[in-house]
Scaffold this active site. Sequence first.
Site, mmCIF file in Angstrom:
data_model
loop_
_atom_site.group_PDB
_atom_site.id
_atom_site.type_symbol
_atom_site.label_atom_id
_atom_site.label_comp_id
_atom_site.label_asym_id
_atom_site.label_seq_id
_atom_site.Cartn_x
_atom_site.Cartn_y
_atom_site.Cartn_z
ATOM 1 N N ARG A 210 10.672 5.738 0.545
ATOM 2 C CA ARG A 210 9.794 5.842 -0.639
ATOM 3 C C ARG A 210 9.393 7.287 -0.931
ATOM 4 N NH1 ARG A 210 11.459 0.857 -1.828
ATOM 5 N NH2 ARG A 210 10.902 -0.618 -0.199
ATOM 6 N N LYS A 329 2.410 0.439 12.884
ATOM 7 C CA LYS A 329 2.750 -0.710 12.033
ATOM 8 C C LYS A 329 3.409 -1.720 12.957
ATOM 9 C CE LYS A 329 5.785 -2.076 8.180
ATOM 10 N NZ LYS A 329 6.637 -1.599 7.057
ATOM 11 N N GLU A 333 6.843 -6.971 8.261
ATOM 12 C CA GLU A 333 8.142 -6.703 7.625
ATOM 13 C C GLU A 333 9.236 -6.487 8.656
ATOM 14 O OE1 GLU A 333 7.188 -3.413 4.958
ATOM 15 O OE2 GLU A 333 6.619 -4.853 3.415
ATOM 16 N N ARG A 383 0.115 -14.281 0.338
ATOM 17 C CA ARG A 383 0.187 -13.027 1.097
ATOM 18 C C ARG A 383 -1.128 -12.232 1.026
ATOM 19 N NH1 ARG A 383 4.596 -8.328 -0.212
ATOM 20 N NH2 ARG A 383 3.415 -6.570 0.555
ATOM 21 N N LYS A 407 -4.789 -1.094 3.444
ATOM 22 C CA LYS A 407 -4.318 -0.725 2.103
ATOM 23 C C LYS A 407 -5.395 -1.090 1.089
ATOM 24 C CE LYS A 407 0.685 -0.751 2.696
ATOM 25 N NZ LYS A 407 2.009 -1.198 2.221
ATOM 26 N N ASP A 412 0.044 -4.721 -2.064
ATOM 27 C CA ASP A 412 0.867 -3.588 -1.647
ATOM 28 C C ASP A 412 0.949 -2.508 -2.717
ATOM 29 O OD1 ASP A 412 2.596 -2.011 -0.291
ATOM 30 O OD2 ASP A 412 4.337 -3.323 -0.466
ATOM 31 N N GLU A 440 5.274 4.869 -5.256
ATOM 32 C CA GLU A 440 6.271 3.829 -5.025
ATOM 33 C C GLU A 440 6.304 2.781 -6.149
ATOM 34 O OE1 GLU A 440 5.672 1.657 -1.394
ATOM 35 O OE2 GLU A 440 7.262 0.229 -1.854
ATOM 36 N N GLU A 568 -0.020 1.096 -16.586
ATOM 37 C CA GLU A 568 -0.362 -0.308 -16.337
ATOM 38 C C GLU A 568 -0.024 -1.160 -17.556
ATOM 39 O OE1 GLU A 568 -4.591 -1.023 -16.213
ATOM 40 O OE2 GLU A 568 -4.353 -2.825 -14.995
HETATM 41 O O1 GCW Z 1 5.133 -0.910 0.186
HETATM 42 C C1 GCW Z 1 5.909 -1.317 1.257
HETATM 43 C C2 GCW Z 1 7.103 -0.463 1.182
HETATM 44 C C3 GCW Z 1 7.801 -0.237 2.502
HETATM 45 C C4 GCW Z 1 6.764 0.236 3.477
HETATM 46 C C5 GCW Z 1 5.698 -0.826 3.616
HETATM 47 C C6 GCW Z 1 4.569 -0.387 4.511
HETATM 48 C C7 GCW Z 1 7.180 1.816 5.217
HETATM 49 O O2 GCW Z 1 7.981 -1.036 0.263
HETATM 50 O O3 GCW Z 1 8.791 0.715 2.284
HETATM 51 O O4 GCW Z 1 7.345 0.522 4.734
HETATM 52 O O5 GCW Z 1 5.113 -1.089 2.365
HETATM 53 O O6 GCW Z 1 3.567 0.074 3.969
HETATM 54 O O7 GCW Z 1 4.691 -0.492 5.707
#
Ligand code: GCW
Length: 871
Positions: A210, A329, A333, A383, A407, A412, A440, A568
Amino acid sequence: MTDVRNGSSQQSAVGVQSTQVRADARTAKKPLGAKGPKVLLCLALLVAICPLCAGETGAEAWLRYHDLKTSSLPTLVAAVGNSNVVRTAANELIHALAGKSKAQGPAGQLPAKDAFVLGTWKDIHALFPELPAARLPAGDGFWLKTVRSRGAKYWLIIGRTDRGVLYATFSLLARIGQQKDVSTLDDVQTPSAPIRWVSEWDNLDGSIERGYAGRSIFFDNDAVRADLTRAGQYARLLASIGINGCAINNVNASPRIVAPEFIPQLAHVADVFRPWGVKLAVSVDMSSPMVVGGLKTFDPLDPQVAAWWQHTVDEIYRQIPDFGGFVVKADSEGRSGPSQYGRTAADAANVIARALKPHRGILMYRAFVYNHHLDWRDMKADRARAAYDYFHPLDGKFEDNVVIQIKYGPIDFQVREPASPLFGTMPNTSQAIELQVTQEYTGQQRHLVFLAPMWKEILDFDMHVGTAVVSRRSSVVGKTPVKDIVSGKVWHQPLGGFNAVVNVGLDENWLGHPFAMANLYGYGRLAWNPNLSSEQIAEEWIRLTFGSSPQVVSTISKMLLSSWHIYESYTGPLGLQTLTGITGPHYGPGIESSERNGWGQWHRADSQGVGMDRTIATGTGFIGQYAPFAQKIYEPLANCPDDLLLFIRHVPYTHVLHSGKTVIQQIYDSHYDGATQTAELVAQWKTLKGQIDEDRYSATLKRLEYQAGHAIVWRDAVVNWFNRISGIPDAQDRVGHHPDRIEAENMQLSGYAPIDVTPWETASGGKAVACTQTECSASFQFSGSSGTYLVAIQYFDQNNGVSKYQLFVNDKIVDSWAADDHLPSDKMNGHTSTRHVTEGVALKSGDVVRIEGNPDGGEPAPLDYVELHRI
Ligand code: GCW
């Protein structure tokens, strides 16, 4: 003492100055600080002020130091004490004010002449015992203070820590850079939180997850770069906005980052960070004890695993004594994590945190933990619930050097989300907010999006947990905005703060779009003081980056401050989230990609209605994760704000918003307005021609023009998609009607063949044409009224070839171009759809307009349509 500004040459000025310093030392009646700390005297030489520089790369960002008005400022810089960081600060001052300098010290005392005097409180207080200790700044804070003493005037630059001295210096320089009066100063500032970090998602091979501005400044070829010049320059930029830590590798971490052979390489990065007070941190993978350590397990409760972490951390600190800590992390994912052993995030965090603790290291454990194999058909699956569901039960179970990094929203980094409910529910745990400077989901630095206004909305959001939660330390009353929770103020946590993913690259201007650095600047300023307004941050950045002309400031302010809403409005209004290709590069439109899969970024649009029902009454119950007062903002339909409606409710397209419009009409209008406003950004920027150096002017213009074209791609994709699924026409009859447009598939084709584009909404009419030979053409006969036209040619610029195009009118070549942009896909779709505009084309009825395309590599010189606009 000669004023070096009037000195005839550098040589003679230096000579006079050094003599004079010695004379001062001999004749001063009562030398200041004769027994005090060591004072390093430096000589500042001013250089000619840069005029409207011919060209600027943007590499200097906001540290350009052009147009500084320095006539009333001293020319001496005295650094007190032995700290390298204080010395860095002194050198920065000299660099900024003089351009050239010569160290004169160390000397025994302060000059008996006007000077900047830099040092930590301990050292400065010894020289100026009259200063009241009550003003001593906390943490990394500083005090800028002018004093008169023994016939001289001193600009005191005081930090509690040496880092504070550096921040004070940059703050002073920023004021001078913004042409503010600094003749009298008395300003104490304290940063909002101890943790003000950035993260870079750099892989060891030099690529960046990213990242949109070139390859890594830290790594190449599975090693730390031999030349870390850029890394040092980056640390300077970070220090200038108060950032004190940087995690340099991807959170999807290679276990190798802590391998014995890698640690000495990390030490090189720490070496270039250190003068700037930036602590090195790295992201680690939970499976490292197995992969690197050769153990049979990475179970966090296994004593061998604990011993491995301890040994590894000890070794890191042996080589990097000021190491900052780790980011983790896990269980996210597809990453390894404690769940593989039936352990919790607290077990995982604590085993590493205990190893870090003796060294005062910090563990940032990310709350971005969710199941990406959710069942799409399960209307209760959500989610957005995940962070709270995993972490809330663990409150109070973490070591006190663990910080849960959350976050800003529950999904996300979308263009709009509510504040994560987790912020309000961990009173016994230190927290940090995770933001994203790298864009991103907000246009990947090809679209102008100033994010400070979005971050402010989250930081200012009151979680309303004041009276609802009692921590083990104290009860809280009053407002509890996210900014006060993450800074540790609400629940008196020992740690807390900010971490933003930045992903700078080797591109000279760091982030690609010349305006993208406003986001890094804004992030640093908000981490330092989240009470600053977006307007103030924008103005500071503009003055430092582009100069203080009123027209420049007002025009760019307007552009910056409107940009988030504009983006937006054409990519995801009403809380739909960014309607981008979720399973692809997260860039252009891909409206259905979020549905029918386990990733959980669903908007659940069907023929009847749209939106995720997250209510307590009928939905996933996500709203129940907020405190009761905050629930009342979202749960009742009558209260739910329009801009988050579809994040929280599933409603029919005919539902009437607070604004009085139906949902579907708002989706249409918002996209048309957004595309129009994007075009206006181009016009606004053009008013500044001649007021900005040519290089940055044209680089910005190019990106804005591209954005205006891509906003049309977004607009058409979203409105066509919702028009088809809802079956409800646009009240203004715009959707699907393009009187100025000639579809490529309807032209006279030679060699070109029509092709269905996927997803269909990303090509006009769902189709494009692709060239199946080495050269193809598409032509049509113009039948409009004679005049001068703007010809917009919509085509697809894939990243697997550089096709060439030529535009002819009646066999006369009018324009040619190459599809040489680097858009993030090798297919025809919303990521690659782009336009070439040829202005001033004279056309009369009967003229034949022809486009010739030459494919290259895997790119078949694709064409979507041509639009003709009479000028
Ligand atoms: O937003 C998503 C991204 C991933 C990223 C993940 C995260 C690094 O698409 O690329 O991984 O979040 O924040 O861990």
